[in-house]
Design an enzyme around this catalytic site. Structure first.
Site, PDB file in Angstrom:
ATOM      1  N   TYR A  60       0.842  -1.195   0.000  1.00 48.84           N
ATOM      2  CA  TYR A  60       0.000   0.000   0.000  1.00 48.84           C
ATOM      3  C   TYR A  60       0.884   1.254   0.000  1.00 48.84           C
ATOM      4  O   TYR A  60       0.682   2.188  -0.769  1.00 48.84           O
ATOM      5  CB  TYR A  60      -0.916  -0.044   1.232  1.00 48.84           C
ATOM      6  CG  TYR A  60      -1.705   1.217   1.436  1.00 48.84           C
ATOM      7  CD1 TYR A  60      -1.211   2.240   2.233  1.00 48.84           C
ATOM      8  CD2 TYR A  60      -2.938   1.400   0.826  1.00 48.84           C
ATOM      9  CE1 TYR A  60      -1.914   3.412   2.411  1.00 48.84           C
ATOM     10  CE2 TYR A  60      -3.658   2.567   1.000  1.00 48.84           C
ATOM     11  CZ  TYR A  60      -3.151   3.574   1.798  1.00 48.84           C
ATOM     12  OH  TYR A  60      -3.853   4.731   1.970  1.00 48.84           O
ATOM     13  N   ASP A  61       1.899   1.246   0.872  1.00 49.54           N
ATOM     14  CA  ASP A  61       2.807   2.399   0.927  1.00 49.54           C
ATOM     15  C   ASP A  61       3.486   2.619  -0.417  1.00 49.54           C
ATOM     16  O   ASP A  61       3.698   3.754  -0.842  1.00 49.54           O
ATOM     17  CB  ASP A  61       3.868   2.204   2.014  1.00 49.54           C
ATOM     18  CG  ASP A  61       3.247   2.278   3.395  1.00 49.54           C
ATOM     19  OD1 ASP A  61       3.854   1.801   4.354  1.00 49.54           O
ATOM     20  OD2 ASP A  61       2.119   2.823   3.491  1.00 49.54           O
ATOM     21  N   SER A 106     -24.122 -12.394  16.026  1.00 48.32           N
ATOM     22  CA  SER A 106     -23.789 -13.112  14.798  1.00 48.32           C
ATOM     23  C   SER A 106     -24.327 -14.539  14.907  1.00 48.32           C
ATOM     24  O   SER A 106     -25.030 -14.866  15.859  1.00 48.32           O
ATOM     25  CB  SER A 106     -22.286 -13.089  14.585  1.00 48.32           C
ATOM     26  OG  SER A 106     -21.655 -13.536  15.737  1.00 48.32           O
ATOM     27  N   GLU A 140     -34.267 -19.782   6.086  1.00 48.76           N
ATOM     28  CA  GLU A 140     -34.317 -18.581   5.244  1.00 48.76           C
ATOM     29  C   GLU A 140     -32.977 -18.420   4.547  1.00 48.76           C
ATOM     30  O   GLU A 140     -31.950 -18.743   5.130  1.00 48.76           O
ATOM     31  CB  GLU A 140     -34.466 -17.306   6.106  1.00 48.76           C
ATOM     32  CG  GLU A 140     -35.578 -17.301   7.069  1.00 48.76           C
ATOM     33  CD  GLU A 140     -35.411 -16.173   8.114  1.00 48.76           C
ATOM     34  OE1 GLU A 140     -34.404 -15.451   8.119  1.00 48.76           O
ATOM     35  OE2 GLU A 140     -36.329 -16.052   8.930  1.00 48.76           O
ATOM     36  N   LYS A 142     -29.518 -16.866   3.563  1.00 47.83           N
ATOM     37  CA  LYS A 142     -28.638 -15.932   4.259  1.00 47.83           C
ATOM     38  C   LYS A 142     -28.210 -14.885   3.241  1.00 47.83           C
ATOM     39  O   LYS A 142     -27.442 -15.174   2.322  1.00 47.83           O
ATOM     40  CB  LYS A 142     -27.431 -16.686   4.828  1.00 47.83           C
ATOM     41  CG  LYS A 142     -26.550 -15.804   5.687  1.00 47.83           C
ATOM     42  CD  LYS A 142     -25.576 -16.655   6.478  1.00 47.83           C
ATOM     43  CE  LYS A 142     -24.733 -15.846   7.434  1.00 47.83           C
ATOM     44  NZ  LYS A 142     -24.051 -14.712   6.858  1.00 47.83           N
ATOM     45  N   LYS A 315     -33.718 -21.205  12.053  1.00 45.21           N
ATOM     46  CA  LYS A 315     -34.070 -20.595  13.338  1.00 45.21           C
ATOM     47  C   LYS A 315     -35.179 -21.407  13.994  1.00 45.21           C
ATOM     48  O   LYS A 315     -36.181 -21.708  13.330  1.00 45.21           O
ATOM     49  CB  LYS A 315     -34.581 -19.164  13.127  1.00 45.21           C
ATOM     50  CG  LYS A 315     -33.560 -18.257  12.487  1.00 45.21           C
ATOM     51  CD  LYS A 315     -34.159 -16.907  12.116  1.00 45.21           C
ATOM     52  CE  LYS A 315     -33.115 -16.076  11.390  1.00 45.21           C
ATOM     53  NZ  LYS A 315     -33.666 -14.825  10.857  1.00 45.21           N
ATOM     54  N   CYS A 452       9.284 -16.869  16.315  1.00 40.92           N
ATOM     55  CA  CYS A 452      10.501 -16.064  16.404  1.00 40.92           C
ATOM     56  C   CYS A 452      10.922 -16.102  17.862  1.00 40.92           C
ATOM     57  O   CYS A 452      10.108 -15.855  18.758  1.00 40.92           O
ATOM     58  CB  CYS A 452      10.178 -14.632  15.988  1.00 40.92           C
ATOM     59  SG  CYS A 452      11.353 -13.405  16.552  1.00 40.92           S
TER      60      CYS A 452
HETATM   61  S1  IVH Z   1     -30.517 -13.731  11.836  1.00 37.30           S
HETATM   62  C1  IVH Z   1     -29.463 -13.364  16.239  1.00 37.30           C
HETATM   63  N1  IVH Z   1     -31.198 -14.148   9.347  1.00 37.30           N
HETATM   64  O1  IVH Z   1     -25.806 -12.983   8.889  1.00 37.30           O
HETATM   65  C2  IVH Z   1     -29.330 -13.673  14.811  1.00 37.30           C
HETATM   66  N2  IVH Z   1     -29.080 -13.148   9.762  1.00 37.30           N
HETATM   67  O2  IVH Z   1     -23.711 -14.262  10.477  1.00 37.30           O
HETATM   68  C3  IVH Z   1     -29.512 -12.496  13.939  1.00 37.30           C
HETATM   69  N3  IVH Z   1     -27.843 -12.548   7.750  1.00 37.30           N
HETATM   70  O3  IVH Z   1     -25.161 -10.311  11.044  1.00 37.30           O
HETATM   71  C4  IVH Z   1     -29.247 -12.749  12.523  1.00 37.30           C
HETATM   72  N4  IVH Z   1     -29.343 -13.236   6.301  1.00 37.30           N
HETATM   73  O4  IVH Z   1     -26.069  -9.777   8.707  1.00 37.30           O
HETATM   74  C5  IVH Z   1     -30.244 -13.692  10.175  1.00 37.30           C
HETATM   75  N5  IVH Z   1     -31.974 -14.528   7.197  1.00 37.30           N
HETATM   76  C6  IVH Z   1     -31.021 -14.071   8.014  1.00 37.30           C
HETATM   77  C7  IVH Z   1     -29.823 -13.502   7.539  1.00 37.30           C
HETATM   78  C8  IVH Z   1     -28.871 -13.049   8.460  1.00 37.30           C
HETATM   79  C9  IVH Z   1     -28.150 -12.667   6.456  1.00 37.30           C
HETATM   80  C10 IVH Z   1     -26.574 -11.993   8.260  1.00 37.30           C
HETATM   81  C11 IVH Z   1     -26.703 -10.898   9.277  1.00 37.30           C
HETATM   82  C12 IVH Z   1     -25.922 -11.333  10.473  1.00 37.30           C
HETATM   83  C13 IVH Z   1     -25.039 -12.389   9.890  1.00 37.30           C
HETATM   84  C14 IVH Z   1     -24.673 -13.410  10.938  1.00 37.30           C
END
Ligand code: IVH
Length: 724
Positions: A60-61, A106, A140, A142, A315, A452
């Site tokens: 980068y530098d 997350s 669902e 992601k 979920k 190291c």
């Molecule tokens: S549920 C408590 N549902 O994945 C759980 N997250 O790795 C809340 N994401 O930060 C998240 N699609 O940005 C949930 N259908 C979905 C999702 C989803 C994408 C992302 C979200 C989260 C990350 C977690």
């Protein structure tokens, strides 16, 4: 290591265009300045906003130096948007912070079908479900975007924030108002307070069109739709965001003044009724087998969808189950992200460079001919350790397969032997560290880790430790990133963490004050000093994490902070434990090492291996000096206990023993911890309660012997207010 690789690490230099500046024509110079401006902006973005730099600091530098040299030779060609006019990225500073009332968490990841089966089994076990009890989950897609919290009060959209570090994000309300998918008002009856959560994303089609417009305007192209969405949402000027077609899918919620439904599925339906977009591929499933069928269906449709997805999220549908399952660390027990397999590509391994980490671990890094893998250009990949290189037998010059899974660091899978050049030599790991001390490399853990041996004297390690100290989850000092730390270190302005807090003073008497250094000015120096002042008060858990003790990550730092409360209390016990460990280095059973050591090991999930690292940190006089110097300069805040209401078990230490009838051991533990109690594995004088299930053995007897209160399972449930 070859001499070439060493030089490569120390002075990685190429910009890809090596014509000497004196030989450039005016047209070539103008052309290169355009490319450099876009490239530097791109890398600034990755570095400052995305935290995922693609190139080393040295590379980068080199880009910046090349830009400056051309500008010096062709002063009339200096662009209005020249990178020399700015350091880092300004807009980020322009958003105010928002504390999330309910943290944005997350998700745990799964890659194999068996991980999904394990998830179902784990949830069933935790909830003590019988084999014929139903367990429904919602699957669902992601969405590969950025998660956002939208706050509605009395049915009106009042504030929108990014996820940030999960506890605190940035206020991007004005920008979110430009999205058609973010209703200004909620139709129908809604709770007074409603935090709607979901993902902001850009469609593939809109992404391609945006990049065409960017290219036509000579502006930077985005690497993928996710980066484009992130860059567009974090614009200080919402007029720019308005021109960027962003969308939003709702899939969760944060604070709500009134429950919105009894199941996740019905909550999605209510969100839809209120005017939010819900992903049409969401489905309900009643077994691991059914979810796997949905997973394959979504995977098959993935390419045809107009937005990027990187897996399927499962979920638990019943919200009362979700409440019982709760969270571990930063992820809910009731959800799982089942990722799609990593994307792969072939390229050439040009060099193997050695990176020196904070603890002196040497990581070989593959420098690759840049290649696009799943929409992102990959030029570096980790080779982990010497064993891994030997196992793969990758050689400089080899064609290799690389893979990228989500936001994981790219990996080299192995060489393509048919394409191996005749002169490719097996790689020899260096015997001395590339640091200026050139100390011998030692091999630990059955030779897996090369380290190291310069320890605290190694300048590379010192820099890495300082970088860790100021990093996002530690002291998080704005304006003090890797590059600045390196530059101040080289100028001997900072050598240890405490020096950072003396910087403003040191600078007063310095021969070359910081404001005179390249890339700095009065204003940026003033901002830096203010940012440092801002961190003179720091929560204990961040302080502990910042020390960079091996194996002590954020979760462990938090546990330690909560268990000991204040810095003096923590330090006192750690010193005592370290003393006990030194007296009995070989003893296996914590109880026999000593009282303080046993207490440390007894904290939920801290075992002897982590405890030994902490003890070895506290046995090193230099480290004690570092802590003392910081203590003199900082106010370390006592840990806040989790929201426990007026739970009678807050702060108490509980031991569970024997078989419990109404809940699994995991749920029992969680029921105690969520109310502020500590769960220990063995009974001591410090135990407050021993909860005795059926067929309890020696622990119940020990409790009797020590006079510790014992409770039946029913008495425990009554105590914590869960007796029906
Ligand atoms: S549920 C408590 N549902 O994945 C759980 N997250 O790795 C809340 N994401 O930060 C998240 N699609 O940005 C949930 N259908 C979905 C999702 C989803 C994408 C992302 C979200 C989260 C990350 C977690």
């Amino acid at each position: 290591m070859t001499g070439k690789a060493v030089t490569e690490f120390v002075a990685q230099g190429a910009t890809g265009r090596d014509k000497p500046v004196e030989e450039l024509s005016e047209a070539e110079a103008a052309d290169e300045l355009t490319t450099l401006a876009a490239a530097i902006r791109h890398h600034d973005d990755l570095y400052y906003r995305e935290d995922t730099p693609e190139i080393s600091d040295a590379d980068y530098d080199a880009l910046r130096r090349r830009n400056e040299a051309i500008e010096a030779a062709f002063p009339t060609l200096v662009r209005a948007d020249s990178p020399s006019h700015r350091v880092g990225i300004e807009p980020a500073a322009g958003f105010s912070k928002v504390r999330h009332r309910v943290p944005m968490l997350s998700l745990g990841n799964a890659f194999a079908d068996s991980d999904v089966e394990d998830f179902f089994a784990r949830v069933r076990r935790f909830l003590s479900l019988q084999p014929d009890d139903p367990l429904t989950v919602v699957a669902e897609p992601k969405i590969d975007g950025l998660s956002i919290n939208l706050r509605y009060e009395h049915g009106r959209f009042v504030q929108g924030a990014t996820r940030g570090d999960g506890s605190e994000g940035e206020d991007v309300t004005a920008n979110l108002r430009t999205l058609d998918d973010v209703p200004e008002r909620i139709d129908g009856e809604a709770p007074e307070v409603l935090d709607v959560r979901g993902e902001v994303y850009m469609t593939k089609r809109d992404f391609a069109a945006l990049n065409e417009r960017q290219a036509a305007a000579g502006a930077k192209r985005f690497a993928n739709p996710r980066n484009a969405a992130a860059g567009s949402l974090r614009q200080l000027d919402s007029k720019i965001t308005k021109q960027r077609p962003l969308r939003f899918f709702a899939y969760a919620w944060g604070e709500v003044s009134k429950p919105i439904a009894a199941t996740h599925w019905d909550s999605l339906r209510r969100l839809r009724a209120w005017g939010f977009a819900i992903n049409p591929l969401a489905a309900r499933c009643n077994s691991a087998a059914e979810t796997l069928t949905i997973y394959r269906k979504v995977e098959a449709e993935r390419g045809a969808l107009d937005y990027d997805i990187d897996g399927v999220v499962y979920k638990v549908d019943d919200l009362s189950f979700q409440a019982r399952l709760g969270f571990v660390s930063r992820a809910p027990r009731w959800a799982l992200a089942h990722k799609f397999p990593a994307e792969q590509a072939q390229t050439v391994l040009e060099e193997i460079a050695i990176q020196v980490g904070r603890t002196g671990a040497l990581t070989p890094v593959a420098h690759l001919k840049p290649v696009t893998v799943g929409g992102v250009v990959v030029a570096r990949a980790t080779l982990h350790n010497p064993d891994e290189i030997a196992r793969l037998d990758v050689r400089v010059g080899d064609s290799v397969t690389v893979q990228r899974a989500g936001d994981v660091i790219p990996q080299v899978l192995g060489p393509i032997l048919d394409k191996r050049p005749a002169n490719a030599e097996p790689y020899r790991f260096p015997e001395v560290c590339p640091c200026p001390l050139g100390t011998p490399v030692v091999h630990e853990d059955g030779a897996v880790i090369a380290r190291c041996s310069g320890e605290l004297a190694c300048p590379f390690q010192q820099v890495e430790r300082l970088t860790h100290f100021v990093s996002r989850n530690a002291f998080d000092i704005e304006g003090l990133g890797d590059k600045q730390v390196r530059s101040f270190f080289e100028r001997e302005l900072i050598r240890t963490p405490a020096d950072i807090f003396d910087l403003a003073e040191t600078d007063k008497t310095s021969l070359t004050p910081i404001r005179k250094l390249e890339g700095w000015g009065d204003k940026s120096v003033e901002n830096l000093f203010a940012a440092i002042e801002d961190r003179r008060t720091i929560p204990l858990e961040r302080f502990i994490y910042a020390l960079g003790i091996r194996q002590v990550g954020q979760a462990t730092a938090k546990l330690l902070a909560r268990s000991y409360g204040t810095l003096p209390a923590w330090q006192q016990v750690m010193l005592a434990a370290a003393g006990e460990r030194q007296e009995a280095p070989e003893v296996k059973k914590p109880d026999l090492v000593g009282e303080h050591y046993a207490e440390l090991c007894n904290i939920h999930s801290i075992g002897t291996s982590v405890a030994d690292e902490i003890c070895s940190f506290f046995s090193e006089p230099h480290n004690l000096q570092v802590v003392r110097d910081l203590e003199e300069r900082l106010e370390v805040q006592a840990a806040t206990q989790p929201e426990t209401g007026d739970s009678p078990v807050a702060g108490k230490t509980v031991v569970f023993t024997g078989a419990l009838a109404t809940m699994s051991r995991g749920e029992a533990k969680a029921s105690a911890e969520s109310r502020g109690a500590k769960v220990a594995g063995s009974v001591s004088k410090k135990t407050d309660y021993v909860v005795v299930g059926a067929d309890a053995g020696s622990k119940a007897a020990k409790a009797q012997e020590l006079g510790v209160t014992t409770l039946s399972e029913q008495e425990w449930l009554t105590l914590i207010g869960r007796d029906g």
